[in-house]
Design a protein around this motif. Structure first.
Motif, PDB file in Angstrom:
ATOM      1  N   TYR A 122       1.260   5.687  -6.427  1.00 51.84           N
ATOM      2  CA  TYR A 122       0.982   4.346  -6.933  1.00 51.84           C
ATOM      3  C   TYR A 122       1.817   4.012  -8.162  1.00 51.84           C
ATOM      4  CZ  TYR A 122      -2.024   6.170 -10.663  1.00 51.84           C
ATOM      5  OH  TYR A 122      -2.491   6.817 -11.761  1.00 51.84           O
ATOM      6  N   PHE A 123       2.097   4.997  -9.018  1.00 50.78           N
ATOM      7  CA  PHE A 123       2.838   4.721 -10.255  1.00 50.78           C
ATOM      8  C   PHE A 123       4.357   4.775 -10.072  1.00 50.78           C
ATOM      9  CE2 PHE A 123       1.614   9.195 -10.234  1.00 50.78           C
ATOM     10  CZ  PHE A 123       2.814   9.845 -10.484  1.00 50.78           C
ATOM     11  N   THR A 124       4.849   5.078  -8.859  1.00 54.27           N
ATOM     12  CA  THR A 124       6.298   5.099  -8.623  1.00 54.27           C
ATOM     13  C   THR A 124       6.770   3.926  -7.758  1.00 54.27           C
ATOM     14  OG1 THR A 124       6.178   6.475  -6.625  1.00 54.27           O
ATOM     15  CG2 THR A 124       6.318   7.627  -8.761  1.00 54.27           C
ATOM     16  N   GLN A 158      17.681   5.326  -6.483  1.00 54.50           N
ATOM     17  CA  GLN A 158      18.095   6.289  -7.504  1.00 54.50           C
ATOM     18  C   GLN A 158      17.396   7.622  -7.280  1.00 54.50           C
ATOM     19  OE1 GLN A 158      17.730   4.833 -11.505  1.00 54.50           O
ATOM     20  NE2 GLN A 158      17.699   6.888 -12.362  1.00 54.50           N
ATOM     21  N   ALA A 159      18.163   8.696  -7.292  1.00 55.26           N
ATOM     22  CA  ALA A 159      17.610  10.049  -7.139  1.00 55.26           C
ATOM     23  C   ALA A 159      16.664  10.366  -8.290  1.00 55.26           C
ATOM     24  CB  ALA A 159      18.744  11.072  -7.100  1.00 55.26           C
ATOM     25  N   GLY A 160      15.616  11.128  -8.001  1.00 53.96           N
ATOM     26  CA  GLY A 160      14.693  11.595  -9.014  1.00 53.96           C
ATOM     27  C   GLY A 160      13.580  10.651  -9.401  1.00 53.96           C
ATOM     28  N   THR A 161      13.538   9.456  -8.835  1.00 55.19           N
ATOM     29  CA  THR A 161      12.516   8.481  -9.220  1.00 55.19           C
ATOM     30  C   THR A 161      11.180   8.707  -8.511  1.00 55.19           C
ATOM     31  OG1 THR A 161      13.164   6.922  -7.496  1.00 55.19           O
ATOM     32  CG2 THR A 161      14.237   6.680  -9.661  1.00 55.19           C
ATOM     33  N   GLU A 162      11.196   9.430  -7.412  1.00 49.94           N
ATOM     34  CA  GLU A 162      10.022   9.650  -6.568  1.00 49.94           C
ATOM     35  C   GLU A 162       9.419   8.343  -6.060  1.00 49.94           C
ATOM     36  OE1 GLU A 162       7.272  12.429  -8.341  1.00 49.94           O
ATOM     37  OE2 GLU A 162       8.741  14.052  -8.197  1.00 49.94           O
ATOM     38  N   ALA A 163      10.233   7.303  -6.027  1.00 52.91           N
ATOM     39  CA  ALA A 163       9.812   6.010  -5.481  1.00 52.91           C
ATOM     40  C   ALA A 163       9.785   6.105  -3.952  1.00 52.91           C
ATOM     41  CB  ALA A 163      10.797   4.928  -5.912  1.00 52.91           C
ATOM     42  N   PRO A 164       9.145   5.137  -3.283  1.00 50.97           N
ATOM     43  CA  PRO A 164       9.220   5.115  -1.820  1.00 50.97           C
ATOM     44  C   PRO A 164      10.671   5.060  -1.358  1.00 50.97           C
ATOM     45  CG  PRO A 164       7.596   3.547  -2.601  1.00 50.97           C
ATOM     46  CD  PRO A 164       8.345   4.040  -3.810  1.00 50.97           C
ATOM     47  N   LEU A 165      10.923   5.526  -0.152  1.00 53.29           N
ATOM     48  CA  LEU A 165      12.290   5.492   0.349  1.00 53.29           C
ATOM     49  C   LEU A 165      12.779   4.058   0.480  1.00 53.29           C
ATOM     50  CD1 LEU A 165      12.205   6.692   4.077  1.00 53.29           C
ATOM     51  CD2 LEU A 165      10.251   5.848   2.847  1.00 53.29           C
ATOM     52  N   PRO A 166      14.084   3.833   0.304  1.00 53.38           N
ATOM     53  CA  PRO A 166      14.629   2.476   0.339  1.00 53.38           C
ATOM     54  C   PRO A 166      14.540   1.841   1.720  1.00 53.38           C
ATOM     55  CG  PRO A 166      16.247   4.039  -0.548  1.00 53.38           C
ATOM     56  CD  PRO A 166      15.107   4.829  -0.008  1.00 53.38           C
ATOM     57  N   ASP A 167      14.448   0.517   1.729  1.00 50.87           N
ATOM     58  CA  ASP A 167      14.492  -0.222   2.993  1.00 50.87           C
ATOM     59  C   ASP A 167      15.833  -0.009   3.672  1.00 50.87           C
ATOM     60  OD1 ASP A 167      12.612  -3.301   2.314  1.00 50.87           O
ATOM     61  OD2 ASP A 167      11.986  -1.216   2.425  1.00 50.87           O
ATOM     62  N   GLY A 168      15.817   0.011   4.988  1.00 50.63           N
ATOM     63  CA  GLY A 168      17.037   0.142   5.755  1.00 50.63           C
ATOM     64  C   GLY A 168      16.826   0.964   7.009  1.00 50.63           C
ATOM     65  N   GLN A 178      21.360   5.316   6.835  1.00 46.81           N
ATOM     66  CA  GLN A 178      22.597   4.830   7.441  1.00 46.81           C
ATOM     67  C   GLN A 178      23.223   3.774   6.536  1.00 46.81           C
ATOM     68  OE1 GLN A 178      23.678   6.396  10.572  1.00 46.81           O
ATOM     69  NE2 GLN A 178      22.209   7.643   9.436  1.00 46.81           N
ATOM     70  N   PHE A 179      23.049   3.956   5.239  1.00 41.17           N
ATOM     71  CA  PHE A 179      23.563   3.044   4.221  1.00 41.17           C
ATOM     72  C   PHE A 179      23.773   3.863   2.948  1.00 41.17           C
ATOM     73  CE2 PHE A 179      18.987   3.060   4.352  1.00 41.17           C
ATOM     74  CZ  PHE A 179      18.609   3.248   3.031  1.00 41.17           C
ATOM     75  N   SER A 180      24.456   3.301   1.997  1.00 42.12           N
ATOM     76  CA  SER A 180      24.754   3.998   0.750  1.00 42.12           C
ATOM     77  C   SER A 180      23.523   3.994  -0.163  1.00 42.12           C
ATOM     78  CB  SER A 180      25.924   3.309   0.059  1.00 42.12           C
ATOM     79  OG  SER A 180      26.227   3.968  -1.143  1.00 42.12           O
ATOM     80  N   THR A 181      23.135   5.176  -0.626  1.00 40.85           N
ATOM     81  CA  THR A 181      22.012   5.306  -1.547  1.00 40.85           C
ATOM     82  C   THR A 181      22.168   6.612  -2.320  1.00 40.85           C
ATOM     83  OG1 THR A 181      19.600   5.403  -1.760  1.00 40.85           O
ATOM     84  CG2 THR A 181      20.539   6.401   0.218  1.00 40.85           C
ATOM     85  N   GLY A 182      21.570   6.665  -3.480  1.00 35.22           N
ATOM     86  CA  GLY A 182      21.573   7.890  -4.266  1.00 35.22           C
ATOM     87  C   GLY A 182      20.494   8.866  -3.845  1.00 35.22           C
ATOM     88  N   ARG A 183      19.685   8.501  -2.870  1.00 35.45           N
ATOM     89  CA  ARG A 183      18.577   9.336  -2.414  1.00 35.45           C
ATOM     90  C   ARG A 183      19.031  10.294  -1.327  1.00 35.45           C
ATOM     91  NH1 ARG A 183      13.639   6.756  -3.503  1.00 35.45           N
ATOM     92  NH2 ARG A 183      12.612   8.733  -3.042  1.00 35.45           N
ATOM     93  N   SER A 184      18.436  11.478  -1.318  1.00 38.15           N
ATOM     94  CA  SER A 184      18.704  12.470  -0.284  1.00 38.15           C
ATOM     95  C   SER A 184      17.425  13.278  -0.058  1.00 38.15           C
ATOM     96  CB  SER A 184      19.861  13.385  -0.694  1.00 38.15           C
ATOM     97  OG  SER A 184      19.516  14.081  -1.883  1.00 38.15           O
ATOM     98  N   ALA A 185      17.455  14.181   0.905  1.00 33.31           N
ATOM     99  CA  ALA A 185      16.309  15.035   1.241  1.00 33.31           C
ATOM    100  C   ALA A 185      15.070  14.217   1.565  1.00 33.31           C
ATOM    101  CB  ALA A 185      16.034  16.043   0.131  1.00 33.31           C
ATOM    102  N   LEU A 186      15.272  13.111   2.284  1.00 35.55           N
ATOM    103  CA  LEU A 186      14.154  12.260   2.699  1.00 35.55           C
ATOM    104  C   LEU A 186      13.704  12.659   4.097  1.00 35.55           C
ATOM    105  CD1 LEU A 186      15.540   8.856   1.413  1.00 35.55           C
ATOM    106  CD2 LEU A 186      13.660  10.183   0.417  1.00 35.55           C
ATOM    107  N   GLY A 187      12.443  12.425   4.372  1.00 35.89           N
ATOM    108  CA  GLY A 187      11.941  12.770   5.689  1.00 35.89           C
ATOM    109  C   GLY A 187      10.512  12.321   5.899  1.00 35.89           C
ATOM    110  N   ILE A 188       9.944  12.847   6.963  1.00 31.79           N
ATOM    111  CA  ILE A 188       8.566  12.557   7.351  1.00 31.79           C
ATOM    112  C   ILE A 188       7.830  13.888   7.405  1.00 31.79           C
ATOM    113  CG2 ILE A 188       7.066  11.564   9.127  1.00 31.79           C
ATOM    114  CD1 ILE A 188       9.551   9.951  10.095  1.00 31.79           C
TER     115      ILE A 188
END
Length: 183
Positions: free
Chosen positions: A81-83, A90-100, A126-136
């Motif tokens: 809730y707080f992210t 941006q990497a390290g924010t622990e925000a939800p994964l970006p739209d796309g 399939q787009f440019s982002t600073g996020r990695s290691a995303l999954g389900i």
């Protein structure tokens, strides 16, 4: 948009029935609201539910489509809730994964953290982002008051059984596309 309201006792039945068009929800959820838009033939689609769980984390619906038909809707979280308002690219924010659009791996890998629930299904933007290691994955702390409810940005399913159902679907039908549409 169609709106359904189910008493809690019926939701317990729905969460155990994993047949086409049933909604996989936790018993705590009182209302389900979603439209039946179909983003693709065989894919996953993450959308907001407009609800939060008992730990104040927003609930997102992960809709699973095959041959243009909605098969499952899973209750999930992404971030905490707080992210939710942090920079989602941006990497390290622990925000939800970006739209796309994301490519879905055809198989799971072992989880490296206890909060991943043992298995992890990678997804690749399939787009440019600073996020990695995303999954389900399954969120073993979902709706528990242990301070760990939510994810570091992945999609966390509310139960191990729902994650198993999703993995079986992915291994069987091999969808290539996850559409994240939560902003």
């Amino acid at each position: 948009m169609t709106r359904w309201v189910f008493p809690s006792v019926l939701l317990g039945l729905f969460s155990s029935l994993m047949t086409p068009n049933n909604v996989a929800m936790s018993i705590e959820t009182e209302q389900i609201a979603y439209n039946m838009g179909r983003p693709c033939n065989t894919c996953l689609h993450l959308v907001p539910s407009g609800m939060t769980n008992q730990q104040k984390n927003p609930i997102y619906f992960l809709r699973v489509y095959h041959q243009g038909q909605l098969l499952y809707t899973f209750e999930t979280v992404s971030g905490r809730y707080f992210t939710q308002t942090r920079n989602r690219n941006q990497a390290g924010t622990e925000a939800p994964l970006p739209d796309g659009n994301y490519q879905i791996s055809s198989h799971t890998v072992p989880g490296t953290l206890a909060e991943v629930g043992g298995r992890f299904l990678p997804v690749y933007p399939q787009f440019s982002t600073g996020r990695s290691a995303l999954g389900i994955h399954y969120d073993p702390s979902y709706n528990k008051g242990n301070g760990e409810d939510g994810t570091a940005g992945c999609i966390g399913l509310s139960s191990r059984g729902h994650f198993s159902t999703l993995v079986t679907f992915i291994e069987t039908y091999k969808p290539q596309l996850l559409v994240v549409d939560i902003q």
